[in-house]
Motif scaffolding. Structure first.
Motif, PDB file in Angstrom:
ATOM      1  N   LEU A 163       7.800  -5.323  -9.292  1.00  0.00           N
ATOM      2  CA  LEU A 163       7.364  -4.854  -7.978  1.00  0.00           C
ATOM      3  C   LEU A 163       8.313  -5.337  -6.882  1.00  0.00           C
ATOM      4  N   VAL A 164       8.749  -6.573  -6.971  1.00  0.00           N
ATOM      5  CA  VAL A 164       9.699  -7.110  -5.995  1.00  0.00           C
ATOM      6  C   VAL A 164      10.965  -6.258  -5.978  1.00  0.00           C
ATOM      7  N   GLU A 167       0.833  -1.208   0.000  1.00  0.00           N
ATOM      8  CA  GLU A 167       0.000   0.000   0.000  1.00  0.00           C
ATOM      9  C   GLU A 167       0.871   1.263   0.000  1.00  0.00           C
ATOM     10  N   ASN A 168       2.067   1.168   0.564  1.00  0.00           N
ATOM     11  CA  ASN A 168       2.972   2.315   0.607  1.00  0.00           C
ATOM     12  C   ASN A 168       3.855   2.444  -0.626  1.00  0.00           C
ATOM     13  N   MET A 169       3.673   1.592  -1.594  1.00  0.00           N
ATOM     14  CA  MET A 169       4.494   1.618  -2.813  1.00  0.00           C
ATOM     15  C   MET A 169       3.818   2.492  -3.878  1.00  0.00           C
ATOM     16  N   ASP A 170       3.846   3.787  -3.671  1.00  0.00           N
ATOM     17  CA  ASP A 170       3.183   4.707  -4.586  1.00  0.00           C
ATOM     18  C   ASP A 170       3.834   4.741  -5.963  1.00  0.00           C
ATOM     19  N   GLU A 171       5.109   4.327  -6.045  1.00  0.00           N
ATOM     20  CA  GLU A 171       5.794   4.363  -7.326  1.00  0.00           C
ATOM     21  C   GLU A 171       5.374   3.219  -8.255  1.00  0.00           C
ATOM     22  N   LEU A 195      11.268  -3.120  -6.921  1.00  0.00           N
ATOM     23  CA  LEU A 195      10.951  -1.798  -6.364  1.00  0.00           C
ATOM     24  C   LEU A 195      10.905  -1.838  -4.837  1.00  0.00           C
ATOM     25  N   VAL A 196      10.345  -2.905  -4.287  1.00  0.00           N
ATOM     26  CA  VAL A 196      10.275  -3.045  -2.832  1.00  0.00           C
ATOM     27  C   VAL A 196      11.685  -3.163  -2.259  1.00  0.00           C
ATOM     28  N   LYS A 197      12.520  -3.976  -2.886  1.00  0.00           N
ATOM     29  CA  LYS A 197      13.898  -4.134  -2.413  1.00  0.00           C
ATOM     30  C   LYS A 197      14.648  -2.802  -2.454  1.00  0.00           C
ATOM     31  N   LYS A 198      14.428  -2.039  -3.510  1.00  0.00           N
ATOM     32  CA  LYS A 198      15.074  -0.727  -3.632  1.00  0.00           C
ATOM     33  C   LYS A 198      14.596   0.204  -2.523  1.00  0.00           C
ATOM     34  N   ARG A 199      13.319   0.160  -2.226  1.00  0.00           N
ATOM     35  CA  ARG A 199      12.756   1.028  -1.181  1.00  0.00           C
ATOM     36  C   ARG A 199      13.315   0.647   0.188  1.00  0.00           C
ATOM     37  N   ILE A 200      13.459  -0.653   0.450  1.00  0.00           N
ATOM     38  CA  ILE A 200      14.040  -1.103   1.720  1.00  0.00           C
ATOM     39  C   ILE A 200      15.481  -0.626   1.831  1.00  0.00           C
ATOM     40  N   LYS A 201      16.211  -0.742   0.744  1.00  0.00           N
ATOM     41  CA  LYS A 201      17.607  -0.297   0.727  1.00  0.00           C
ATOM     42  C   LYS A 201      17.697   1.193   1.033  1.00  0.00           C
TER      43      LYS A 201
END
Length: 99
Positions: free
Chosen positions: A83-84, A18-22, A86-92
């Motif tokens: 998407l996976v 839900e927080n992955m607006d990109e 993008l999530v990994k990039k956001r965590i980083k």
């Protein structure tokens, strides 16, 4: 792992996405995750108030934890690799901000 722990990371993963607006197609992924969670509750005969527990978990978990949980959930629903990543990039990025 207990059923509630599994339920908790599924819900955490929901809120992580839900927080992955990109990611422009997140609404479709959220629907798939929610269906997966509801099916999980039904199959395991869990006697919980889904909406109440969902809100409680959302409040308890940090964004970083929610995103990490989403990495566990996404393969279960055959989510796109884009998407996976993008999530990994956001965590980083969150880890770098913490330093």
């Amino acid at each position: 792992m207990e059923l509630y722990d599994t339920f908790k990371y599924l819900v955490g993963g929901y809120y992580g996405i839900e927080n992955m607006d990109e990611y422009p197609l997140k609404e479709y992924i959220l629907k798939d995750i929610e269906n997966y969670i509801l099916n999980f509750i039904e199959v395991n005969n869990m006697d919980i108030d889904y909406l109440e527990e969902k809100e409680k978990i959302n409040y308890e978990l940090s964004l970083k934890t929610k995103l990490q949980d989403s990495l566990l959930v996404l393969p279960k629903i055959d989510a796109p690799m884009e998407l996976v990543l993008l999530v990994k990039k956001r965590i980083k990025n969150l880890k770098e901000e913490e330093k």
